[in-house]
Scaffold this active site. Structure first.
Site, PDB file in Angstrom:
ATOM      1  CE  LYS A  52      -4.347   1.225   0.018  1.00  7.47           C
ATOM      2  NZ  LYS A  52      -5.674   0.188  -0.506  1.00  7.47           N
ATOM      3  CG  ASP A  66      -7.431   3.153  -0.989  1.00  8.38           C
ATOM      4  OD1 ASP A  66      -7.994   2.131  -1.078  1.00  8.38           O
ATOM      5  OD2 ASP A  66      -7.340   3.872   0.145  1.00  8.38           O
TER       6      ASP A  66
END
Ligand code: NDP
Ligand code: 8G0
Length: 448
Positions: free
Chosen positions: A124, A164
């Protein structure tokens, strides 16, 4: 392995990382039994190696705003684990981004990606930059500055970022374009790309649709249908919007949506006209959810600064905004008015206290790493299409998505079915199934 000692040791090494520790504690507490069945795992100190990311990159991102001022943000990429495939996971741009949040997300991503059955490791990244209120050119300059640092660390078989929170088609387009220029290659190094340059059909819809498919599988275990069910959604971004769209198609009533400024309650459920207004508001104008209540005052009530949970009467809740957005009080309020299922679109939206309430009440409760895995699964399908230099139809991708969600549900049932009852603990099921595959791969590959 003594779980408490392990957790306390990790907490003392990372004392300022509450979200990371929250995610680790949840997984460790549910895999303890299977871990202890395999003494070789402890010999390899596997749990610690699996909880601590392989690599963390941190960098300054300097860019020039429209007034000519030089601005500085912090950029990150957490490459958590590549035991079963290249690092894979989204990029978040939001003022709240910090290392604890990205470490929790990369950790969760590793187990989620394992559940998808596709070959993807966990990662991430992101920045404390907020695209809200910035011009397109400011966003472009920021994305280019971000990729100037990141491009050497990523690649189609190394690490594949995506969007995201705060990173949608616009931002992915700018980042992909700059990556392509720096690396002098046209490959599938980002997913969530525009359809004209390698994006997959159904990728924008995949997380929301996938969560609905997972919910249908859960409801089926109790012989319950979705038609006419009242569903409270939080958020009004990518995940929330396509969750609402699929639910309406399935005949359910969407009774709430929200953003970080407040929530709307729609007692009779959104009409197609109201949904289209919200879809355009969010996708075309980057507007606020309060504007929907302004447009349809008879049909909706707006609660400024509030989350939906205490204001809605619903059968099902699908939190789809952000982490820790549904606490113990919210969970008790939902249960008190008859909520029978919670399926998480966001990552870790329910606090540990809320999860305890759902499990104690034995309702259907699906953690994000199972329920929202459709998004990254279709990213995996985008990677497969890119490497074969072909593209599948929307119907083909949707069928694969349905099959993957059904497979994830089966894995949860296999590892989460409680002995001596018909209750399925989806938290345990998802964690054990996700863990076992990664653990086996790590054991086979030696100490790295
Ligand atoms: P978007 O940026 O498209 O939308 C996020 C939504 O959540 C917006 O409505 C936003 O409101 C709201 N929100 C964000 N931060 C907060 C906050 N701190 N408090 C209250 N509301 C907030 O993001 P996505 O829809 O893509 O992501 C939503 C969640 O789903 C995240 O947890 C993400 O990690 C997860 N997820 C996303 C996937 C995907 O494919 N996109 C896949 C799997 C999980 P506002 O506009 O006011 O900021
Ligand atoms: O496609 C992705 O890699 C991606 C993007 C945004 C969120 C997630 C997730 O699974 O949380 C994955």
């Amino acid at each position: 392995m003594k779980t408490n000692e392990f957790i306390e040791d990790l907490r003392s090494r990372f004392p300022n990382e509450p979200e990371y520790m929250q995610a680790v504690e949840e997984v460790v507490s549910t895999i303890e039994d299977v871990y202890n069945e395999y003494p070789e795992m402890e010999r390899y100190n596997l749990l610690e190696r699996l909880c601590i990311p392989d690599r963390i990159l941190t960098f300054r991102v300097s860019w020039v705003d429209d007034k000519g001022r030089v601005r500085n943000n912090t950029g990150y990429r957490v490459q958590h684990c590549n035991a079963i495939g290249p690092y894979k996971g989204g990029i978040r741009f939001h003022a709240s981004v910090n290392l604890s949040i990205l470490k929790f997300l990369a950790f969760e991503q590793t187990f989620k990606n394992s559940l998808t059955t596709l070959a993807m490791g966990g990662a991430k990244g992101g920045s404390d930059f907020s695209p809200r209120g910035k011009s397109d050119m400011e966003v472009m300059r920021f994305c280019q500055a971000f990729v100037t640092e990141l491009w050497r660390q990523i690649g189609p078989d190394t690490d594949v970022p995506a969007g995201d929170i705060g990173v949608g088609a616009r931002e992915v387009g700018y980042m992909f374009g700059y990556y392509k220029k720096m690396a002098r290659e046209f490959t599938g190094t980002f997913t969530g790309k525009g359809i004209e340059f390698g994006g997959s059909l159904i990728r924008p819809e995949a997380t929301g649709y996938g969560n609905c498919y997972f919910l249908l599988n859960m409801l089926a275990t109790r012989g319950i249908g979705i038609k006419g069910k009242r569903v409270a959604i939080s958020g009004s971004g990518n995940v929330a919007i396509y969750t609402a769209q699929k639910l309406m198609e399935l005949g359910a009533k969407v009774v709430s949506m929200s953003d970080s400024s407040g929530s709307i309650y729609v007692p009779h459920g959104l009409t197609p006209e109201q949904f289209q207004f919200i879809f355009d508001l969010k996708n075309l104008y980057r507007g606020r959810i309060s504007e929907a209540a302004d447009e349809f005052p008879e049909a909706m009530e707006y609660f400024p600064g509030e989350r939906p949970w205490k204001h809605v009467k619903c059968d099902i809740a699908m939190p789809s905004a952000t982490q820790n957005e549904l606490d113990g009080d919210d969970a008790r309020a939902l249960l008190a008015q008859g909520c029978i299922a919670v399926s998480e679109g966001a990552n870790m939206p329910s606090t540990p206290e809320a999860i305890k309430e759902f499990i104690a009440a034995r309702i259907l409760y699906a953690p994000g790493k199972a329920a929202n895995a459709g998004g990254v699964a279709v990213s995996g399908l985008e990677m497969a299409q890119n490497s074969q230099k072909l593209s599948w139809s929307a119907a083909e991708v949707d069928t694969k998505l349905r099959d993957i969600m059904a497979d994830i549900h089966s894995q949860c049932v296999k590892f989460g079915a409680e002995k001596g009852s018909d209750y399925i603990n989806y938290v345990k099921g998802a964690n054990v199934a996700g863990f076992m595959k990664v653990a086996r791969a790590m054991m086979a590959q030696g100490i790295l």
